[in-house]
Design an enzyme around this catalytic site. Structure first.
Site, mmCIF file in Angstrom:
data_model
loop_
_atom_site.group_PDB
_atom_site.id
_atom_site.type_symbol
_atom_site.label_atom_id
_atom_site.label_comp_id
_atom_site.label_asym_id
_atom_site.label_seq_id
_atom_site.Cartn_x
_atom_site.Cartn_y
_atom_site.Cartn_z
ATOM 1 N N HIS A 1 0.839 -1.209 0.000
ATOM 2 C CA HIS A 1 0.000 0.000 0.000
ATOM 3 C C HIS A 1 0.872 1.256 0.000
ATOM 4 C CE1 HIS A 1 -2.740 -2.932 2.189
ATOM 5 N NE2 HIS A 1 -3.497 -2.539 1.197
ATOM 6 N N GLN B 1 -17.878 -6.804 -1.058
ATOM 7 C CA GLN B 1 -16.968 -7.631 -1.856
ATOM 8 C C GLN B 1 -16.578 -8.912 -1.141
ATOM 9 O OE1 GLN B 1 -13.930 -4.306 -1.976
ATOM 10 N NE2 GLN B 1 -12.501 -6.001 -1.951
ATOM 11 N N GLY C 1 -2.701 -1.936 -6.958
ATOM 12 C CA GLY C 1 -1.569 -2.862 -6.996
ATOM 13 C C GLY C 1 -1.786 -3.947 -8.049
HETATM 14 O O1 PAF Z 1 -7.731 -3.832 -3.339
HETATM 15 C C1 PAF Z 1 -8.427 -3.509 -2.348
HETATM 16 O O2 PAF Z 1 -7.923 -3.294 -1.234
HETATM 17 C C2 PAF Z 1 -9.930 -3.368 -2.504
HETATM 18 O O3 PAF Z 1 -10.442 -4.317 -3.362
HETATM 19 C C3 PAF Z 1 -10.355 -1.939 -2.934
HETATM 20 C C4 PAF Z 1 -9.825 -1.585 -4.308
HETATM 21 C C5 PAF Z 1 -9.881 -0.924 -1.915
HETATM 22 C C6 PAF Z 1 -11.903 -1.867 -3.012
HETATM 23 O O4 PAF Z 1 -12.478 -2.161 -1.775
#
Ligand code: PAF
Length: 281
Positions: free
Chosen positions: A37, A61, A147
Site C-alpha cells: 500500500h 466484496q 496494486g
Molecule cells: O484492493 C483492495 O484493497 C480493494 O479491493 C479496494 C480496491 C480498496 C476496493 O475495496
C-alpha cells in the site's frame, strides 16, 4: 492529514484541491496497510499534487462465508503510517455512509467479473467495481493507484473506467514481495509459521513458469503442468486456480504470443492468497 468520515467533507476537500488546479491522486485501500500500500502512496505522491487515500473494509466484496468480520483492522496504526507518508486527506467512511439502505444499484463488469477470482468468489467483483465507482464519485481523483497483485481487479477497474467514461487515470504499481518472494497481503497476517512456509509455493510455481518461459516454453498447458507439480508437493495448500490469461479480458490463452498474465489463487489453511506474473515475449 485530514481524517474525513463523511462524503460531504471529502467532496469539499477534493473540490478545494481541484479549484486550486491541483491534481488529486487517490489510493483506495481496505486498511491493514503494508509496504505494498505504501508503494501506491509513494507513486501517488510522485504523480499528483494532493494525495488522498481511503480506508474502507467493503462488505459487498466479501461472500457470506468469507473473512469480512475478522479482516484485520488497525485504524490508528494505518493513520500513523499514512501521516508519515505525507497523505493530505483520508476518507474513512462507515458502512452506513457508503451504503444508504436500501441500496439497489450495482456496477457489474460482465464477463470479466466471472473469471479468475470471480469464479470462486461470486459477487466479489461486483462489490469491488461498485465501491470503487462510488469512491471515484466521492473523491473525483485525477489519478487512482492500484496494486498489480490483484490483477483481475485491475482489469475490471480499467474496463469499468473505459465503459462508463469515468474521468480518472488508472495507475498500476508492481507487486511488493517479502525477501523470500511471498507477495505482501493483509491476509498474510492470518498465517501461522508452517503456513507461512507453505505459502511460498505460490511464488515458487510462478518462478518455475518464468524460468520455463525464459527457456523458450510458450505452451500454456506445459507451463500450467509444471506449476501444478509444485503444488502437488505441498498437499497442505489447496490450489483454487492456476491460469494463463489475457491481462485485459482475463480469457485463457493456449500459447504466450503477447503480454500474458499468469495468475494463481490458493488456500493455505483457510486463508486464500493470490499472486501473479506478467510475461512479455
Ligand atoms: O484492493 C483492495 O484493497 C480493494 O479491493 C479496494 C480496491 C480498496 C476496493 O475495496
Amino acid at each position: 492529514m485530514k481524517v474525513l468520515r463523511t462524503i460531504e467533507e471529502t467532496r469539499k476537500a477534493s473540490r478545494a484541491a481541484g479549484s486550486r488546479g491541483a491534481r488529486v491522486g487517490l489510493v483506495p485501500t481496505m486498511g491493514a496497510l503494508h509496504e505494498g500500500h505504501l508503494s501506491l502512496i509513494r507513486a501517488a505522491k510522485a504523480q499528483s499534487d494532493v494525495i488522498a487515500a481511503s480506508i474502507f473494509v467493503n462488505p459487498t466484496q466479501f461472500g457470506p462465508n468469507e473473512d469480512f468480520t475478522r479482516y484485520p483492522r488497525d485504524l490508528d496504526r494505518d493513520l500513523a503510517l499514512l501521516e508519515r507518508e505525507g497523505v493530505d486527506f483520508i476518507f474513512v467512511p462507515s458502512v452506513e455512509e457508503m451504503y444508504p439502505q436500501p441500496s439497489n444499484t450495482w456496477v457489474t463488469v460482465e464477463g470479466l467479473s466471472e473469471r479468475l477470482c470471480g469464479k470462486s468468489r461470486p459477487g466479489h467483483f461486483r462489490g469491488v467495481a461498485t465501491v470503487v465507482a462510488k469512491l471515484f464519485n466521492v473523491v473525483s481523483p485525477h489519478l487512482a493507484f492500484f496494486g498489480q497483485k490483484d490483477a483481475a481487479q485491475v482489469a475490471i477497474i480499467r474496463r469499468m473506467v473505459r465503459d462508463l467514461n469515468l474521468q480518472v487515470q488508472i495507475e498500476v504499481c508492481p507487486i511488493v514481495r517479502e525477501p523470500d518472494g511471498l507477495a505482501l497481503s493483509s491476509r498474510n497476517a492470518y498465517l501461522d509459521a508452517q503456513q507461512r512456509k507453505d505459502a511460498l509455493v505460490l511464488f515458487r510455481a510462478l518462478s518455475r513458469v518464468q524460468e520455463l518461459f525464459e527457456k523458450g516454453e510458450r505452451g500454456s498447458a506445459a507451463l500450467i503442468g509444471a506449476a501444478k507439480a509444485e503444488f502437488q508437493r505441498i498437499p497442505a495448500v489447496r490450489l483454487d486456480y492456476f491460469e494463463i490469461v489475457d491481462p485485459d479480458d482475463l480469457t485463457t490463452v493456449s500459447a504466450i504470443n503477447q503480454r500474458t498474465l499468469v495468475a494463481v489463487a490458493a488456500f493455505v489453511g483457510s486463508t486464500r492468497l493470490i499472486d501473479n506474473l506478467l510475461l512479455e515475449p
